[in-house]
Design an enzyme around this catalytic site. Structure first.
Site, PDB file in Angstrom:
ATOM      1  N   ASP A 213       0.845  -1.187   0.000  1.00  0.00           N
ATOM      2  CA  ASP A 213       0.000   0.000   0.000  1.00  0.00           C
ATOM      3  C   ASP A 213       0.884   1.242   0.000  1.00  0.00           C
ATOM      4  OD1 ASP A 213      -2.503  -1.543   0.466  1.00  0.00           O
ATOM      5  OD2 ASP A 213      -1.575  -1.950   2.394  1.00  0.00           O
TER       6      ASP A 213
ATOM      7  N   ASP B 271      -4.256   1.878   4.137  1.00  0.00           N
ATOM      8  CA  ASP B 271      -4.838   0.892   5.045  1.00  0.00           C
ATOM      9  C   ASP B 271      -4.705   1.388   6.475  1.00  0.00           C
ATOM     10  OD1 ASP B 271      -5.428  -0.769   2.956  1.00  0.00           O
ATOM     11  OD2 ASP B 271      -4.296  -2.501   3.693  1.00  0.00           O
TER      12      ASP B 271
ATOM     13  N   ARG C 268     -14.047   0.847  -2.083  1.00  0.00           N
ATOM     14  CA  ARG C 268     -13.362   1.057  -0.807  1.00  0.00           C
ATOM     15  C   ARG C 268     -12.984   2.514  -0.574  1.00  0.00           C
ATOM     16  NH1 ARG C 268      -9.263  -4.161  -0.104  1.00  0.00           N
ATOM     17  NH2 ARG C 268     -10.843  -5.788  -0.486  1.00  0.00           N
TER      18      ARG C 268
END
Length: 444
Positions: free
Chosen positions: A224, A267, A322
């Site tokens: 990420d 995240d 998301r």
């Protein structure tokens, strides 16, 4: 200050002109008032999170490296310098100023490949025709194509991940500061600020094929752009997260599936808490923000009571899903602008024991995309979603979802009321203010 050096139509009505001018002026003033940090020192590197600005202002607040001594201020322009500045001993406040584009993969993917790794050999051995779809690759030995892929991936991970210490501010200098192909690891620390940077998503050079993932198998990737893992009091502000030169649309397919080389942009996992993400742009990505990474009971034991995050005045543009997808956390999402493209799936993922409050947001959806898609039920968890507008009209997002998804209805009422907010704009003002104020290079 220490520096590391390693390597036309005329208006028909005067009244109309006056009215338009007044609207622009009022919205511009709203932008200035809503934008955080403008009452703080002019040196952006020493600005701190304002009081009541989202969950990261809870308790001790978030100051990052604002109090750093001169010898703990670093200006970096290479990946080696950046990592060295973060590795400087101690947790006393530090400031890392990023100048220009810092490239974590300047030597290319070949630099990470283990001796003997051959992608063509990997494709040949694990093709569905040769390997089938019943067995994953976890038992493959180290000298197999999968074993060599694992070794190559481990080398990339060691190289592109950068651990961020406690009491740190990372800030871009001017309008062109960027981290390319890097993965910031904000792990098990407190008090971190990241501002004014463009993050070009890491490209996983060595995705893994899993023939057992779904009905047709899947390519799975790592890395990420930023991970908040078990950390507290983190403020991410005026950054731009993008796939940049490597969009999914340009990726090839193997075994009939997209060769996915991206994971997430942000995240927030493993018991992380008190995070504010403000005035960022999240764009051109698939799986964008994940809050809580598993439904398992072992994960729940860590995440319950945590994962508190605020998202305000962010631009979410041309994303698939998301934005965010939430498990467990109390997540406040207000005054954001969501601009969808034709491949849009959803924005808010309602997951296990989540408690999302989504209010005063604006959505711009293309023709053929229904407001029923904005919410996605993954588990039965209530949420609050009031005062949101879709294409200029106020829409009850929960009612729209339930009408379009009668077999997966959502319940209203998140069970909590956010109190840590800056000025809340009416949703009709959000597109102008956010589109003109969010992202890297617009910090003041």
């Amino acid at each position: 200050m220490s520096t590391l050096r390693w390597h036309g139509h005329a208006m028909k009505s005067t009244a109309a002109l006056v009215g338009c001018t007044a609207l622009v002026l009022s919205l511009t003033a709203a932008t200035a008032e809503a934008r955080p940090g403008h009452h703080h020192p002019r040196d952006t590197a020493r600005q701190t999170l304002p009081a009541n600005d989202g969950w990261a202002s809870h308790g001790t607040g978030t100051t990052g490296g604002a109090a750093a001594d001169a010898e703990r201020v670093y200006t970096v322009s290479t990946w080696a310098e950046f990592k060295a500045a973060l590795a400087a001993e101690g947790t006393a406040p530090r400031i890392v100023k990023v100048k220009g584009t810092v490239d974590a993969v300047s030597e290319g993917c070949e630099a990470f490949a283990a001796p003997g790794y051959d992608f063509d050999a990997y494709l040949e051995k694990y093709s569905p025709e040769n390997w089938g779809r019943e067995t994953d690759l976890s038992a493959e030995p180290d000298d197999s194509p999968e074993g060599l892929r694992r070794a190559s991936a481990a080398q990339q991970g060691r190289s592109i991940k950068a651990n961020v210490p406690a009491n740190t501010t990372i800030v871009g200098v001017g309008r062109g500061a960027a981290l390319k192909g890097a993965s910031l690891q904000i792990k098990d620390v407190d008090n971190v600020i990241v501002r004014n940077l463009t993050f070009e998503s890491p490209v996983d050079c060595f995705p893994q094929w899993d023939p057992t993932d779904g009905d047709s198998g899947n390519w799975n990737s790592e890395y990420d752009s930023a991970v908040v893992y078990g950390s507290t009091h983190v403020w991410l502000d005026h950054n731009t997260f993008t796939d940049g030169a490597h969009p999914d649309s340009a990726a090839p397919t193997y075994f009939g599936m997209l060769y996915q080389q991206h994971d997430g942009q942000l995240d927030i996992v493993k018991g992380a808490d008190y995070v504010t993400a403000s005035w960022n742009v999240f764009t051109e990505h698939d799986k964008t923000i994940l809050i809580g990474n598993s439904d398992s009971e072992s994960t729940a034991a860590v995440d319950r009571g945590h994962l508190k995050a605020t998202f305000h005045h962010n631009l979410f543009k041309n994303l698939v899903e998301r934005a965010p997808r939430v498990r467990f956390g109390q997540v406040d999402v207000y005054n954001n602008h969501f601009v969808a493209s034709d491949d849009y799936a959803y924005s808010f993922g309602v997951g296990k024991e989540s408690a999302i409050v989504a209010e005063h947001n604006a959505f711009t959806l293309p023709a053929g995309v229904s407001p029923a898609q904005v919410l996605k039920r993954w588990n039965d968890a209530p949420l609050s979603a009031a005062h949101n507008r879709v294409n200029g009209r106020t829409v009850d997002l929960i009612a729209a979802h339930n009408a379009g998804n009668p077999d997966a209805v959502l319940r209203s009422g998140a069970g909590w009321t956010p109190t840590l907010r800056t000025k809340v704009l009416p949703s009709r003002a959000v597109p102008f203010v956010v589109d003109h104020g969010a992202g890297a290079g617009r910090l003041r």
